[in-house]
Design a protein around this motif. Structure first.
Motif, PDB file in Angstrom:
ATOM      1  N   TYR A   8       0.828  -1.197   0.000  1.00  0.00           N
ATOM      2  CA  TYR A   8       0.000   0.000   0.000  1.00  0.00           C
ATOM      3  C   TYR A   8       0.869   1.256   0.000  1.00  0.00           C
ATOM      4  O   TYR A   8       1.971   1.258   0.548  1.00  0.00           O
ATOM      5  CB  TYR A   8      -0.899   0.033   1.240  1.00  0.00           C
ATOM      6  CG  TYR A   8      -1.840  -1.141   1.340  1.00  0.00           C
ATOM      7  CD1 TYR A   8      -2.849  -1.331   0.404  1.00  0.00           C
ATOM      8  CD2 TYR A   8      -1.725  -2.053   2.392  1.00  0.00           C
ATOM      9  CE1 TYR A   8      -3.726  -2.399   0.514  1.00  0.00           C
ATOM     10  CE2 TYR A   8      -2.599  -3.119   2.503  1.00  0.00           C
ATOM     11  CZ  TYR A   8      -3.587  -3.292   1.561  1.00  0.00           C
ATOM     12  OH  TYR A   8      -4.456  -4.346   1.665  1.00  0.00           O
ATOM     13  N   ALA A   9       0.356   2.329  -0.556  1.00  0.00           N
ATOM     14  CA  ALA A   9       1.084   3.605  -0.644  1.00  0.00           C
ATOM     15  C   ALA A   9       0.797   4.490   0.564  1.00  0.00           C
ATOM     16  O   ALA A   9       0.779   5.715   0.452  1.00  0.00           O
ATOM     17  CB  ALA A   9       0.718   4.327  -1.935  1.00  0.00           C
ATOM     18  N   CYS A  33      -3.726   6.014  -2.264  1.00  0.00           N
ATOM     19  CA  CYS A  33      -3.538   4.576  -2.476  1.00  0.00           C
ATOM     20  C   CYS A  33      -4.763   3.948  -3.138  1.00  0.00           C
ATOM     21  O   CYS A  33      -5.731   3.590  -2.474  1.00  0.00           O
ATOM     22  CB  CYS A  33      -3.228   3.870  -1.150  1.00  0.00           C
ATOM     23  SG  CYS A  33      -2.836   2.124  -1.397  1.00  0.00           S
ATOM     24  N   ARG A  65       3.830   1.191   3.151  1.00  0.00           N
ATOM     25  CA  ARG A  65       5.036   1.867   2.656  1.00  0.00           C
ATOM     26  C   ARG A  65       6.201   1.743   3.631  1.00  0.00           C
ATOM     27  O   ARG A  65       7.306   1.364   3.243  1.00  0.00           O
ATOM     28  CB  ARG A  65       4.717   3.334   2.361  1.00  0.00           C
ATOM     29  CG  ARG A  65       5.894   4.122   1.888  1.00  0.00           C
ATOM     30  CD  ARG A  65       5.555   5.557   1.519  1.00  0.00           C
ATOM     31  NE  ARG A  65       4.641   6.173   2.463  1.00  0.00           N
ATOM     32  CZ  ARG A  65       3.630   6.965   2.116  1.00  0.00           C
ATOM     33  NH1 ARG A  65       3.406   7.259   0.847  1.00  0.00           N
ATOM     34  NH2 ARG A  65       2.841   7.492   3.016  1.00  0.00           N
ATOM     35  N   THR A  78       7.532   2.295  -7.422  1.00  0.00           N
ATOM     36  CA  THR A  78       6.529   3.285  -7.035  1.00  0.00           C
ATOM     37  C   THR A  78       5.335   2.544  -6.448  1.00  0.00           C
ATOM     38  O   THR A  78       4.949   1.483  -6.943  1.00  0.00           O
ATOM     39  CB  THR A  78       6.109   4.105  -8.272  1.00  0.00           C
ATOM     40  OG1 THR A  78       7.269   4.708  -8.833  1.00  0.00           O
ATOM     41  CG2 THR A  78       5.101   5.171  -7.920  1.00  0.00           C
ATOM     42  N   LEU A  79       4.748   3.117  -5.416  1.00  0.00           N
ATOM     43  CA  LEU A  79       3.634   2.477  -4.719  1.00  0.00           C
ATOM     44  C   LEU A  79       2.310   3.148  -5.063  1.00  0.00           C
ATOM     45  O   LEU A  79       2.303   4.318  -5.397  1.00  0.00           O
ATOM     46  CB  LEU A  79       3.863   2.570  -3.208  1.00  0.00           C
ATOM     47  CG  LEU A  79       5.180   1.997  -2.706  1.00  0.00           C
ATOM     48  CD1 LEU A  79       5.270   2.162  -1.197  1.00  0.00           C
ATOM     49  CD2 LEU A  79       5.364   0.548  -3.101  1.00  0.00           C
ATOM     50  N   PRO A  80       1.229   2.394  -4.994  1.00  0.00           N
ATOM     51  CA  PRO A  80       1.084   0.998  -4.606  1.00  0.00           C
ATOM     52  C   PRO A  80       1.608   0.069  -5.701  1.00  0.00           C
ATOM     53  O   PRO A  80       1.705   0.468  -6.866  1.00  0.00           O
ATOM     54  CB  PRO A  80      -0.423   0.836  -4.423  1.00  0.00           C
ATOM     55  CG  PRO A  80      -1.030   1.818  -5.369  1.00  0.00           C
ATOM     56  CD  PRO A  80      -0.070   2.984  -5.377  1.00  0.00           C
ATOM     57  N   SER A  97       2.367   0.376 -10.198  1.00  0.00           N
ATOM     58  CA  SER A  97       1.539   1.447  -9.647  1.00  0.00           C
ATOM     59  C   SER A  97       0.637   2.055 -10.726  1.00  0.00           C
ATOM     60  O   SER A  97      -0.548   2.295 -10.498  1.00  0.00           O
ATOM     61  CB  SER A  97       2.435   2.514  -9.028  1.00  0.00           C
ATOM     62  OG  SER A  97       1.673   3.561  -8.512  1.00  0.00           O
TER      63      SER A  97
END
Length: 128
Positions: A8-9, A33, A65, A78-80, A97
């Protein structure tokens, strides 16, 4: 079979969870996210998502994160993101992402995951 790691971001912890909840309610269009947004309700994981994950037969791990840095320090995606991890190597990106953020609904994400997992399985059969 590789493990699927959903990152998860957002950060973990009670304060972050409360802040995220408020953000989702007050300004869902700016919530950072999309993985959280399409797979969860305000009360937790959507049943359809849980059922899908169980049906894949893969072990799954969910990280935030701040947790991914501690567990997988070499991951710079890069997130998510959805990572795939084999026991003998660092995780690699299964779903980026950009691809997650393009999903507007849970159905979109499940369809995308099915396609990626089918491709992954096909590649695995070719490698053997």
């Amino acid at each position: 079979m590789p493990k699927l790691i959903f990152v998860y971001a957002v950060n973990s912890g009670l304060f972050n969870m409360v802040s995220d909840y408020a953000h989702k309610v007050m300004s869902p269009s700016t919530y950072p996210c999309n993985l959280c947004a399409v797979t969860n309700t305000m009360l937790g994981k959507k049943r359809e998502w849980s059922d899908f994950l169980r049906a894949t037969g893969h072990d799954v791990e969910f990280l935030h994160r701040d947790e991914v840095i501690a567990v997988y320090p070499h991951v710079t995606a890069t997130l998510p993101v959805v990572l795939r991890s084999n026991e003998d190597s660092d995780p690699d990106v299964l779903v980026s992402s950009a691809d997650i953020n393009a999903c507007r609904t849970l159905h979109d994400l499940i369809s995308l995951m099915r396609r990626r997992l089918e491709l992954d399985d096909a590649r695995g059969r070719l490698d053997n």
